[in-house]
Design an enzyme around this catalytic site. Structure first.
Site, PDB file in Angstrom:
ATOM      1  N   MET A 192       0.792  -1.217   0.000  1.00 50.87           N
ATOM      2  CA  MET A 192       0.000   0.000   0.000  1.00 50.87           C
ATOM      3  C   MET A 192       0.823   1.264   0.000  1.00 50.87           C
ATOM      4  O   MET A 192       0.255   2.344   0.035  1.00 50.87           O
ATOM      5  CB  MET A 192      -0.852   0.021   1.260  1.00 50.87           C
ATOM      6  CG  MET A 192      -2.301   0.205   0.997  1.00 50.87           C
ATOM      7  SD  MET A 192      -3.163  -0.487   2.425  1.00 50.87           S
ATOM      8  CE  MET A 192      -1.815  -0.824   3.578  1.00 50.87           C
ATOM      9  N   PRO A 193       2.144   1.152  -0.022  1.00 55.13           N
ATOM     10  CA  PRO A 193       2.919   2.408   0.052  1.00 55.13           C
ATOM     11  C   PRO A 193       2.699   3.274  -1.187  1.00 55.13           C
ATOM     12  O   PRO A 193       2.266   2.789  -2.240  1.00 55.13           O
ATOM     13  CB  PRO A 193       4.372   1.937   0.100  1.00 55.13           C
ATOM     14  CG  PRO A 193       4.328   0.493   0.426  1.00 55.13           C
ATOM     15  CD  PRO A 193       3.023  -0.016  -0.093  1.00 55.13           C
ATOM     16  N   TYR A 194       3.003   4.549  -1.007  1.00 51.97           N
ATOM     17  CA  TYR A 194       2.931   5.512  -2.094  1.00 51.97           C
ATOM     18  C   TYR A 194       4.277   6.226  -2.146  1.00 51.97           C
ATOM     19  O   TYR A 194       4.732   6.762  -1.137  1.00 51.97           O
ATOM     20  CB  TYR A 194       1.804   6.510  -1.828  1.00 51.97           C
ATOM     21  CG  TYR A 194       1.805   7.671  -2.785  1.00 51.97           C
ATOM     22  CD1 TYR A 194       1.257   7.532  -4.061  1.00 51.97           C
ATOM     23  CD2 TYR A 194       2.364   8.894  -2.433  1.00 51.97           C
ATOM     24  CE1 TYR A 194       1.272   8.592  -4.955  1.00 51.97           C
ATOM     25  CE2 TYR A 194       2.381   9.955  -3.323  1.00 51.97           C
ATOM     26  CZ  TYR A 194       1.834   9.798  -4.577  1.00 51.97           C
ATOM     27  OH  TYR A 194       1.863  10.838  -5.467  1.00 51.97           O
ATOM     28  N   THR A 206       1.484  -1.141  -4.361  1.00 55.69           N
ATOM     29  CA  THR A 206       2.482  -0.077  -4.204  1.00 55.69           C
ATOM     30  C   THR A 206       2.429   0.832  -5.424  1.00 55.69           C
ATOM     31  O   THR A 206       2.551   0.366  -6.554  1.00 55.69           O
ATOM     32  CB  THR A 206       3.888  -0.695  -4.039  1.00 55.69           C
ATOM     33  OG1 THR A 206       3.905  -1.452  -2.825  1.00 55.69           O
ATOM     34  CG2 THR A 206       4.964   0.387  -3.974  1.00 55.69           C
ATOM     35  N   VAL A 207       2.220   2.099  -5.165  1.00 56.23           N
ATOM     36  CA  VAL A 207       2.065   3.091  -6.234  1.00 56.23           C
ATOM     37  C   VAL A 207       3.306   3.985  -6.269  1.00 56.23           C
ATOM     38  O   VAL A 207       3.787   4.413  -5.219  1.00 56.23           O
ATOM     39  CB  VAL A 207       0.797   3.942  -5.991  1.00 56.23           C
ATOM     40  CG1 VAL A 207       0.720   5.111  -6.964  1.00 56.23           C
ATOM     41  CG2 VAL A 207      -0.450   3.075  -6.091  1.00 56.23           C
TER      42      VAL A 207
END
Lengths: 68, 68, 68, 68, 68, 68
Positions: F1-3, F40-41
């Protein structure tokens, strides 16, 4: 209508200093671009020294090296 | 795949209110642009009133003036 | 006073769709937190598909795989 | 001169892990684009799970569902 | 080491005006917090008026109303 | 889920280089924190050299001085 975000390390900036940053950044947009101060927003993020890196090292680590 | 960042002053938003912001922002992207909600990310930043300025003044200072 | 930043891939969102995103995000902050819409700022960033990645791949590359 | 911002949920990343993220992101910019590491800045934001949403739900809520 | 991001609508700021914003923001951090200007980074984002909203309306729409 | 958001000056990074940045940043989050790459974006912003400052000067100006 401008939006200014100032990111600094969390190392004891006082409320007075933060108020001066907000006032100064707002004034800068008014002077240089004629922006309306009433809708100029300034947000200051204070970031822990463990979470800020430069030159591939955390600021925490850089501060310790300076103290040696 | 959209990414939404909501910045508000830290003045007591509850977990329920934050959940509604996340749900509402995700729904908005689905409705307007047909985005996939499963990869829509929403991040809320709560900023101390000393660190948020508008009209060249901190929100802390604006709140005090209102109380007078 | 909230500030909302919406990042989407640049794939043809129309001015009308962007206006709806701005209206919807502003309305959300009014409804959930009682914020003043007059000082609520929404900024939309449209990002080239070469510059957006998910799952370690660019969106450009993901779109091509889907077309196969 | 690049600037990298890494946002993760606040779930116990250690100072060592954060130092590795900073080192790795800096190294990536050096290797891929030949950037100068001395002026490469990396900032890590750790966001409360109540303030991070994906799929329209907070991470707090997603974690609880997984535990059931 | 500070990082400053200035977002303005894309309405013809000249290179000279942008240079003054960069100089002024850097000077502000030096004067108020004693920061090192050599590692102070300022990034200006110019945003299309279709992509910036205030009061729930795009700046494009607000500009048209003013012209009536 | 990190950006992850990577900001670089717009000076000719190729699609292949940008794909490597996206792949590398995603891999970094997987290796260091065990994050799920699928959510992860990574977003890359390329900023005009007139709009990027360091040491109080625009990169455009710094590049010209180097050429002298």
């Amino acid at each position: 209508m401008p939006y200014v975000n100032i990111k600094i390390t969390k190392e004891g900036a006082t409320p007075e200093q933060k108020a001066r940053l907000i006032q100064g950044a707002t004034q800068l947009l008014v002077e240089v671009l004629g922006k309306n101060p009433q809708t100029t927003v300034v947000v200051i993020d204070e970031v822990a020294t463990d979470n800020w890196g430069i030159g591939g090292e955390t600021v925490t680590s850089l501060r310790k090296e300076l103290e040696k």
